[in-house]
Write a protein that holds these residues in place. Structure first.
Motif, PDB file in Angstrom:
ATOM      1  N   VAL A 169       0.821  -1.210   0.000  1.00  0.00           N
ATOM      2  CA  VAL A 169       0.000   0.000   0.000  1.00  0.00           C
ATOM      3  C   VAL A 169       0.861   1.269   0.000  1.00  0.00           C
ATOM      4  CG1 VAL A 169      -1.892  -1.210   1.138  1.00  0.00           C
ATOM      5  CG2 VAL A 169      -0.326   0.175   2.525  1.00  0.00           C
ATOM      6  N   PHE A 170       0.239   2.359  -0.409  1.00  0.00           N
ATOM      7  CA  PHE A 170       0.946   3.630  -0.561  1.00  0.00           C
ATOM      8  C   PHE A 170       1.329   4.221   0.789  1.00  0.00           C
ATOM      9  CE2 PHE A 170       0.864   8.288  -1.263  1.00  0.00           C
ATOM     10  CZ  PHE A 170       1.889   8.359  -2.200  1.00  0.00           C
ATOM     11  N   SER A 192      -5.518  20.733   1.666  1.00  0.00           N
ATOM     12  CA  SER A 192      -4.217  20.953   2.306  1.00  0.00           C
ATOM     13  C   SER A 192      -3.231  19.805   2.170  1.00  0.00           C
ATOM     14  CB  SER A 192      -4.414  21.220   3.803  1.00  0.00           C
ATOM     15  OG  SER A 192      -5.425  22.165   4.007  1.00  0.00           O
ATOM     16  N   GLU A 193      -3.718  18.583   1.988  1.00  0.00           N
ATOM     17  CA  GLU A 193      -2.836  17.409   2.006  1.00  0.00           C
ATOM     18  C   GLU A 193      -2.758  16.789   0.612  1.00  0.00           C
ATOM     19  OE1 GLU A 193      -1.181  16.175   4.640  1.00  0.00           O
ATOM     20  OE2 GLU A 193      -2.090  17.331   6.278  1.00  0.00           O
ATOM     21  N   PRO A 194      -1.543  16.584   0.081  1.00  0.00           N
ATOM     22  CA  PRO A 194      -1.428  16.027  -1.262  1.00  0.00           C
ATOM     23  C   PRO A 194      -1.692  14.514  -1.338  1.00  0.00           C
ATOM     24  CG  PRO A 194       0.752  16.454  -0.340  1.00  0.00           C
ATOM     25  CD  PRO A 194      -0.247  16.951   0.668  1.00  0.00           C
ATOM     26  N   VAL A 195      -1.803  13.841  -0.186  1.00  0.00           N
ATOM     27  CA  VAL A 195      -1.829  12.375  -0.200  1.00  0.00           C
ATOM     28  C   VAL A 195      -3.008  11.816  -0.996  1.00  0.00           C
ATOM     29  CG1 VAL A 195      -3.033  12.166   2.027  1.00  0.00           C
ATOM     30  CG2 VAL A 195      -1.601  10.286   1.224  1.00  0.00           C
ATOM     31  N   ALA A 196      -4.151  12.530  -0.965  1.00  0.00           N
ATOM     32  CA  ALA A 196      -5.318  12.009  -1.680  1.00  0.00           C
ATOM     33  C   ALA A 196      -5.069  11.987  -3.186  1.00  0.00           C
ATOM     34  CB  ALA A 196      -6.553  12.843  -1.356  1.00  0.00           C
ATOM     35  N   GLN A 197      -4.445  13.067  -3.709  1.00  0.00           N
ATOM     36  CA  GLN A 197      -4.134  13.107  -5.145  1.00  0.00           C
ATOM     37  C   GLN A 197      -3.119  12.027  -5.521  1.00  0.00           C
ATOM     38  OE1 GLN A 197      -4.104  16.848  -4.029  1.00  0.00           O
ATOM     39  NE2 GLN A 197      -6.264  16.599  -4.446  1.00  0.00           N
ATOM     40  N   GLU A 198      -2.145  11.816  -4.621  1.00  0.00           N
ATOM     41  CA  GLU A 198      -1.132  10.788  -4.901  1.00  0.00           C
ATOM     42  C   GLU A 198      -1.767   9.403  -4.965  1.00  0.00           C
ATOM     43  OE1 GLU A 198       2.408  13.360  -2.655  1.00  0.00           O
ATOM     44  OE2 GLU A 198       1.427  11.715  -1.603  1.00  0.00           O
ATOM     45  N   LEU A 199      -2.724   9.181  -4.079  1.00  0.00           N
ATOM     46  CA  LEU A 199      -3.435   7.901  -4.093  1.00  0.00           C
ATOM     47  C   LEU A 199      -4.230   7.733  -5.388  1.00  0.00           C
ATOM     48  CD1 LEU A 199      -4.727   7.606  -0.417  1.00  0.00           C
ATOM     49  CD2 LEU A 199      -3.304   5.946  -1.612  1.00  0.00           C
ATOM     50  N   GLN A 200      -4.856   8.832  -5.834  1.00  0.00           N
ATOM     51  CA  GLN A 200      -5.642   8.787  -7.079  1.00  0.00           C
ATOM     52  C   GLN A 200      -4.794   8.348  -8.265  1.00  0.00           C
ATOM     53  OE1 GLN A 200      -8.659   9.056  -7.313  1.00  0.00           O
ATOM     54  NE2 GLN A 200      -9.415  10.315  -5.634  1.00  0.00           N
ATOM     55  N   VAL A 201      -3.591   8.913  -8.345  1.00  0.00           N
ATOM     56  CA  VAL A 201      -2.706   8.614  -9.480  1.00  0.00           C
ATOM     57  C   VAL A 201      -2.361   7.124  -9.503  1.00  0.00           C
ATOM     58  CG1 VAL A 201      -0.408   9.038 -10.424  1.00  0.00           C
ATOM     59  CG2 VAL A 201      -1.791  10.955  -9.615  1.00  0.00           C
ATOM     60  N   LEU A 202      -1.978   6.594  -8.338  1.00  0.00           N
ATOM     61  CA  LEU A 202      -1.612   5.179  -8.271  1.00  0.00           C
ATOM     62  C   LEU A 202      -2.820   4.288  -8.557  1.00  0.00           C
ATOM     63  CD1 LEU A 202       0.660   3.174  -7.622  1.00  0.00           C
ATOM     64  CD2 LEU A 202       0.004   3.305  -5.212  1.00  0.00           C
ATOM     65  N   LYS A 203      -3.973   4.696  -8.039  1.00  0.00           N
ATOM     66  CA  LYS A 203      -5.190   3.921  -8.237  1.00  0.00           C
ATOM     67  C   LYS A 203      -5.557   3.858  -9.723  1.00  0.00           C
ATOM     68  CE  LYS A 203     -10.063   4.033  -7.120  1.00  0.00           C
ATOM     69  NZ  LYS A 203     -11.107   5.002  -6.825  1.00  0.00           N
ATOM     70  N   ASN A 208      -6.087   0.768 -14.732  1.00  0.00           N
ATOM     71  CA  ASN A 208      -5.791   0.537 -16.146  1.00  0.00           C
ATOM     72  C   ASN A 208      -5.325  -0.899 -16.381  1.00  0.00           C
ATOM     73  OD1 ASN A 208      -6.550   3.108 -16.819  1.00  0.00           O
ATOM     74  ND2 ASN A 208      -4.459   3.933 -16.781  1.00  0.00           N
ATOM     75  N   HIS A 209      -4.502  -1.417 -15.465  1.00  0.00           N
ATOM     76  CA  HIS A 209      -4.126  -2.838 -15.528  1.00  0.00           C
ATOM     77  C   HIS A 209      -5.372  -3.722 -15.485  1.00  0.00           C
ATOM     78  CE1 HIS A 209       0.198  -3.434 -15.229  1.00  0.00           C
ATOM     79  NE2 HIS A 209       0.286  -2.379 -14.434  1.00  0.00           N
ATOM     80  N   ALA A 210      -6.257  -3.399 -14.519  1.00  0.00           N
ATOM     81  CA  ALA A 210      -7.441  -4.232 -14.283  1.00  0.00           C
ATOM     82  C   ALA A 210      -8.348  -4.251 -15.501  1.00  0.00           C
ATOM     83  CB  ALA A 210      -8.202  -3.704 -13.066  1.00  0.00           C
ATOM     84  N   GLN A 211      -8.515  -3.071 -16.133  1.00  0.00           N
ATOM     85  CA  GLN A 211      -9.457  -2.997 -17.247  1.00  0.00           C
ATOM     86  C   GLN A 211      -8.987  -3.765 -18.470  1.00  0.00           C
ATOM     87  OE1 GLN A 211     -10.168   1.026 -16.540  1.00  0.00           O
ATOM     88  NE2 GLN A 211     -11.973   0.475 -15.363  1.00  0.00           N
ATOM     89  N   ALA A 212      -7.718  -4.115 -18.491  1.00  0.00           N
ATOM     90  CA  ALA A 212      -7.198  -4.890 -19.616  1.00  0.00           C
ATOM     91  C   ALA A 212      -7.527  -6.382 -19.490  1.00  0.00           C
ATOM     92  CB  ALA A 212      -5.686  -4.685 -19.720  1.00  0.00           C
ATOM     93  N   VAL A 213      -8.066  -6.802 -18.340  1.00  0.00           N
ATOM     94  CA  VAL A 213      -8.395  -8.224 -18.148  1.00  0.00           C
ATOM     95  C   VAL A 213      -9.866  -8.461 -18.471  1.00  0.00           C
ATOM     96  CG1 VAL A 213      -8.394 -10.158 -16.521  1.00  0.00           C
ATOM     97  CG2 VAL A 213      -6.659  -8.354 -16.304  1.00  0.00           C
ATOM     98  N   ALA A 214     -10.137  -9.300 -19.462  1.00  0.00           N
ATOM     99  CA  ALA A 214     -11.524  -9.607 -19.851  1.00  0.00           C
ATOM    100  C   ALA A 214     -12.163 -10.537 -18.820  1.00  0.00           C
ATOM    101  CB  ALA A 214     -11.534 -10.279 -21.216  1.00  0.00           C
ATOM    102  N   PRO A 215     -13.519 -10.514 -18.731  1.00  0.00           N
ATOM    103  CA  PRO A 215     -14.165 -11.442 -17.789  1.00  0.00           C
ATOM    104  C   PRO A 215     -13.842 -12.895 -18.144  1.00  0.00           C
ATOM    105  CG  PRO A 215     -15.753  -9.828 -18.604  1.00  0.00           C
ATOM    106  CD  PRO A 215     -14.495  -9.653 -19.416  1.00  0.00           C
TER     107      PRO A 215
END
Ligand SMILES: [Mn+2]
Length: 326
Positions: A169-170, A192-203, A208-215
């Motif tokens: 985890v981040f 005030s805190e950058p951590v939420a944006q940093e989490l968004q980027v990683l998420k 994007n990895h996940a969406q490349a996997v077909a059901p």
């Protein structure tokens, strides 16, 4: 001494944040990742200590709970996970509600009379209760943009709780908590805190990895995904489970992630339009959870086809009345 014990997801952290904003006393926080449920056994308390417990199954903490009560520890317990038999003890104050449309942060919000409702919304959005949270947010007078920011924050905190170990985890949930509890209003936290944006980027990268996997399997009622074991899959499985349920709300969903040992860790979401039966289904394979969202910690790999057959033949959306209360 005060101990605060909670799940490390958004709902757990935001429940304790509300409590401590209201009652800012020194307390030792005991939390973990989403999968760390059995947290009460880690509590080293003595007679006269007080314990706040939020968003971890009482069923799975029953023995240490009874031990702490018998030691003379006062326990206040907020939760929404099903428990078979509620213990009664003069030192135990229980705030439990198993309804599918509530969560621990909302129970805390009720208890505190809506004093830190912004954080309750973050917890509820994190627990995939966007409908309930939106209604509350609109009643509070929040704009669409503010609602969306709180929703993304809840989802980001929730995302950060998923991983096999804290190395995945981040930011460790206990460190994230320290940042959250410094702000009475989550919108100020975001500004005030950058951590939420940093989490968004990683998420976003992980998604994007996940969406490349077909059901692996898909029909008119269910979708089943089978994922490899990788850092991205360990982190994003929880967020993706909620996202896939929201994307196709009439479908039941199962996400099976390979473990390093080659077995499966399974998360199940009942159809969002009829969020019932997930826990009952998972119990058939040794799992547990809530009516809308449940999981199986360990599904042997040779059970994959059995699982798929059972999942596709389950009567999602048309369960008998006695199951509907689950
Ligand atoms: Mn919860």
């Amino acid at each position: 001494m005060n101990f605060d014990v909670c799940n490390g997801d958004a709902d757990g952290l935001c429940a304790v944040v509300q409590w401590r904003l209201n009652d800012p006393q020194e307390a030792r926080l005991i939390t973990g990742l989403k999968r760390d449920i059995e947290l009460l056994e880690r509590v080293q308390a003595v007679r006269g200590d007080t314990l706040l417990v939020c968003d971890i199954s009482m069923q799975r903490n029953l023995q240490p709970l009874l031990r702490l009560l018998s030691l003379g520890v006062s326990v206040r317990y907020f939760d929404h996970h099903q428990v078979d038999e509620l213990p009664v003890h003069p030192l135990l104050a229980s705030h439990l509600d198993f309804a599918g449309n509530t969560c621990t942060s909302l129970l805390m919000n009720q208890h505190l009379g809506g004093k830190f409702q912004g954080w309750a919304l973050v917890g509820a959005y994190g627990d995939n209760l966007a409908g309930v949270a939106d209604d509350l947010a609109v009643a509070m007078g929040l704009s669409l943009d503010e609602r969306q920011r709180l929703k993304s924050l809840g989802e980001a905190i929730n995302y950060n709780a998923y991983g096999d170990t804290t190395r995945d985890v981040f930011i460790r949930p206990e460190h994230l908590y320290e940042k959250l509890v410094s702000y009475a209003d989550p919108l100020h936290f975001l500004a005030s805190e950058p951590v939420a944006q940093e989490l968004q980027v990683l998420k976003t990268k992980d998604l994007n990895h996940a969406q490349a996997v077909a059901p692996y399997f898909e029909d008119a009622h269910v979708r089943i995904f089978v994922w490899p074991d990788a850092p991205w899959s360990r982190r994003v499985s929880g967020s993706y489970s909620n996202a896939m349920a929201a994307a196709q709300p009439r479908h039941a969903h199962a996400l099976l992630r390979r473990t390093p040992a080659g077995d499966f860790l399974v998360s199940v979401r009942a159809p969002l339009f009829f969020p019932v039966g997930a826990a009952d289904f998972c119990r058939r394979f040794g799992g547990d959870g809530r009516s809308g969202a449940a999981g199986i910690d360990h599904l042997p790999s040779d059970q994959l086809l059995n699982f798929v057959a059972a999942f596709t033949s389950c009567a999602w959306g048309s369960l008998p009345a006695e199951v509907r209360h689950g």
